[in-house]
Enzyme design. Structure first.
Site, short mmCIF file in Angstrom:
data_model
loop_
_atom_site.label_atom_id
_atom_site.label_comp_id
_atom_site.label_asym_id
_atom_site.label_seq_id
_atom_site.Cartn_x
_atom_site.Cartn_y
_atom_site.Cartn_z
N LYS A 155 27.37 23.11 -14.99
CA LYS A 155 26.83 23.06 -16.37
C LYS A 155 28.07 23.36 -17.20
CE LYS A 155 23.35 25.76 -14.79
NZ LYS A 155 23.57 25.34 -13.48
N ILE A 156 28.82 24.43 -17.09
CA ILE A 156 29.78 24.91 -17.73
C ILE A 156 31.17 23.94 -17.76
CG2 ILE A 156 31.65 26.54 -18.37
CD1 ILE A 156 29.29 28.81 -17.20
N ASP A 175 35.32 18.55 -7.82
CA ASP A 175 34.05 19.41 -7.37
C ASP A 175 33.46 18.60 -6.09
OD1 ASP A 175 31.51 20.57 -9.21
OD2 ASP A 175 31.16 19.73 -7.34
N CYS A 206 33.90 27.34 -10.99
CA CYS A 206 33.30 27.20 -9.90
C CYS A 206 32.67 28.47 -9.73
CB CYS A 206 33.91 26.59 -8.72
SG CYS A 206 35.72 27.12 -8.61
N ASN A 212 35.90 30.11 -1.22
CA ASN A 212 37.05 29.86 -2.18
C ASN A 212 37.46 31.08 -2.90
OD1 ASN A 212 35.10 30.85 -4.09
ND2 ASN A 212 34.62 28.69 -5.07
N THR A 233 37.31 31.53 -16.54
CA THR A 233 36.37 32.33 -17.21
C THR A 233 35.40 32.34 -16.22
OG1 THR A 233 35.51 29.99 -18.15
CG2 THR A 233 37.02 31.58 -19.55
N SER A 234 35.54 32.17 -14.79
CA SER A 234 34.42 32.10 -13.97
C SER A 234 34.30 33.32 -13.20
CB SER A 234 34.92 30.92 -13.08
OG SER A 234 33.79 30.26 -12.89
N ARG A 235 35.21 33.78 -12.16
CA ARG A 235 34.97 34.93 -11.55
C ARG A 235 36.46 35.44 -11.20
NH1 ARG A 235 30.99 35.67 -13.71
NH2 ARG A 235 28.88 35.76 -12.81
N ASP A 259 39.00 35.81 -18.75
CA ASP A 259 37.85 36.52 -19.38
C ASP A 259 37.27 37.45 -18.03
OD1 ASP A 259 35.97 37.02 -21.48
OD2 ASP A 259 34.49 35.73 -20.15
N GLU A 264 37.02 44.01 -12.44
CA GLU A 264 36.62 44.21 -13.73
C GLU A 264 35.47 45.11 -13.81
OE1 GLU A 264 35.25 40.09 -14.50
OE2 GLU A 264 33.40 41.03 -14.90
N HIS A 296 34.96 39.87 -19.99
CA HIS A 296 33.84 38.86 -19.69
C HIS A 296 33.01 38.66 -20.97
CE1 HIS A 296 31.46 38.24 -15.72
NE2 HIS A 296 31.20 37.39 -16.87
P1 NAI Z 1 26.93 25.51 -11.78
O1 NAI Z 1 26.07 26.16 -10.67
O2 NAI Z 1 26.32 24.74 -12.66
O3 NAI Z 1 28.06 24.61 -11.31
C1 NAI Z 1 29.03 24.87 -10.47
C2 NAI Z 1 29.84 23.88 -9.88
O4 NAI Z 1 30.83 24.20 -9.00
C3 NAI Z 1 28.97 22.94 -9.24
O5 NAI Z 1 29.10 21.76 -9.55
C4 NAI Z 1 29.49 23.14 -7.80
O6 NAI Z 1 29.38 21.96 -6.80
C5 NAI Z 1 30.99 23.47 -7.96
N1 NAI Z 1 31.73 24.28 -6.98
C6 NAI Z 1 31.40 25.08 -6.03
N2 NAI Z 1 32.41 25.48 -5.09
C7 NAI Z 1 33.68 24.85 -5.61
C8 NAI Z 1 34.82 24.79 -5.23
N3 NAI Z 1 35.10 25.50 -4.34
N4 NAI Z 1 35.71 23.98 -6.07
C9 NAI Z 1 35.19 23.07 -7.11
N5 NAI Z 1 34.08 23.11 -7.57
C10 NAI Z 1 33.03 23.83 -6.98
O7 NAI Z 1 27.50 26.80 -12.42
P2 NAI Z 1 27.70 27.00 -14.05
O8 NAI Z 1 26.62 27.50 -14.90
O9 NAI Z 1 28.59 25.74 -14.61
O10 NAI Z 1 28.93 28.24 -14.02
C11 NAI Z 1 30.14 28.40 -13.08
C12 NAI Z 1 30.61 29.83 -13.07
O11 NAI Z 1 30.83 30.28 -14.27
C13 NAI Z 1 29.59 30.56 -12.55
O12 NAI Z 1 29.41 30.74 -10.95
C14 NAI Z 1 30.26 31.92 -12.95
O13 NAI Z 1 30.89 32.63 -11.97
C15 NAI Z 1 30.74 31.49 -14.35
N6 NAI Z 1 30.13 32.28 -15.63
C16 NAI Z 1 30.99 33.02 -16.38
C17 NAI Z 1 30.40 33.48 -17.39
C18 NAI Z 1 31.31 34.44 -18.42
O14 NAI Z 1 30.66 34.93 -19.51
N7 NAI Z 1 32.44 34.46 -18.27
C19 NAI Z 1 28.97 33.46 -17.62
C20 NAI Z 1 28.50 32.49 -16.80
C21 NAI Z 1 28.84 32.29 -15.76
#
Ligand code: NAI
Length: 333
Positions: A155-156, A175, A206, A212, A233-235, A259, A264, A296
């Protein structure tokens, strides 16, 4: 019916109170984290606790909550690594979460970090306030025509791809599950190593998994273009921070925006302005002029907070009526 909130900040109070009008729940907000140190203070007969990313719902904590009569643990976040789901199941406690809340909020913050770093607006802001209008040291680069590499197109990641296409970037993506509709908009899927090799900007979108952890490390950074921009901005655990510091020192990484940070939980969401920070790694990172750290906050918009409050209260309402959450509320147990 009462919902007891832990780790509550003023904005949680504001948004949950605002969105509670149609439900009329009794809301009680505690600033403390939920953990073994405080769980005994939960009053008998509290049906719902609402928690956030750093609350610790261990076996012991869940056992005591069950004894107190808690029926629902409502996570007002997407991640759930801090909850022992099996234990909750054994005690018949239902657990719900908010899996998605404004992916655009995170994607737009990612773009903001890139634009801050590449045009040095954080420096310009301070400089102009001191009546220094010189341009030396503020030289930037155009995004138009550059190659952006997106790791993870959920989604992001998808929202971020749309933004970068809008800037006139070539957008590459990796992906394990490519999205054909995204490819149709001009995003090119390539193997991870190829994305690293060809991109001027790499942005991580991701989730963190055991497979990973440290996806970005000395070896993978070695494949990337010298002078690249890295945004996370992920983890925090997706990057090996020490290897990234090395990459900054050699110039392999020209700009870094984060972020999220692996350690953290000891820092973020707290005002530590009067404290001595013992974490030398974050201090080293913050000492680089070409590094931007935010705490964050990528999710932190009006729209996202409204959605978190609506989804959480809606899920609790459905569960208390004996139903299952619809829409964005997802059950974990
Ligand atoms: P999502 O579940 O919609 O998409 C994650 C995508 O990553 C999927 O398409 C999946 O196939 C892919 N993926 C999984 N393992 C992978 C890898 N090793 N290499 C490449 N792609 C891979 O998740 P969404 O909603 O897009 O969120 C992504 C991440 O953003 C979350 O897991 C979270 O860690 C982070 N996040 C950060 C926030 C912030 O405030 N900084 C807030 C919300 C989410």
């Amino acid at each position: 019916m009462k919902i007891l909130f832990f780790s509550a900040k003023p904005y949680d109070r504001e948004f949950f109170t605002r969105h509670n009008a149609p439900y009329g729940f009794e809301l009680e907000f505690l600033e403390t984290h939920l953990g073994p140190h405080i769980v005994n203070a939960v009053a008998e007969g509290t049906p719902v606790v609402c928690v956030f990313v750093n609350d610790r719902l261990t076996d012991e904590v869940i056992g005591i909550l069950a004894e107190k009569g808690v029926k629902i643990i409502a996570l007002r976040c997407a991640g759930f690594n801090n909850v022992q789901l099996e234990t909750a199941k054994q005690h018949g406690i239902r657990v719900c979460r908010v899996p998605a809340y404004s992916p655009e909020a995170v994607a737009e913050h990612t773009a903001a970090m890139i634009l801050t770093l590449n045009r040095k607006t954080h420096k310009a802001y301070n400089r102009v306030r001191e009546q220094n209008f010189a341009l030396n040291g503020l030289l930037g680069f155009n995004l138009f025509g550059k190659t952006a590499g997106v790791i993870g197109t959920g989604k992001i990641g998808r929202a971020f791809c749309r933004i970068m296409l809008g800037f006139g970037c070539r957008v590459l993506a990796y992906d394990p599950y490519p999205d054909a509709s995204l490819a149709a908009t001009g995003v090119e899927y390539l193997p991870f190593e190829e994305v690293l090799k060809e991109s001027d900007i790499i942005s991580l979108h991701c989730p963190l998994t055991p497979e990973n952890r440290y996806l970005i490390n000395r070896e993978t950074l070695g494949l990337a273009k010298k002078g690249m921009t890295l945004i996370n901005t992920s983890r925090g655990g997706l990057v090996n921070t020490n290897d990234v510091i090395e990459g900054l020192k050699t110039g392999q990484i020209a700009y870094l925006g984060i972020d999220v940070y692996e350690q953290e939980e000891n820092l973020f969401f707290k005002d530590l302005s009067g404290s001595i920070i013992e974490d030398d790694t974050i201090q080293r990172l913050m000492s680089f002029p070409n590094v931007l750290v935010t705490g964050h906050q990528a999710f932190f918009t009006e729209e996202a907070l409204a959605q978190i409050a609506e989804t959480t209260l809606g899920s609790v309402d459905q569960l208390m009526k004996g139903g299952e959450p619809s829409g964005e509320g997802i059950m974990l147990a």
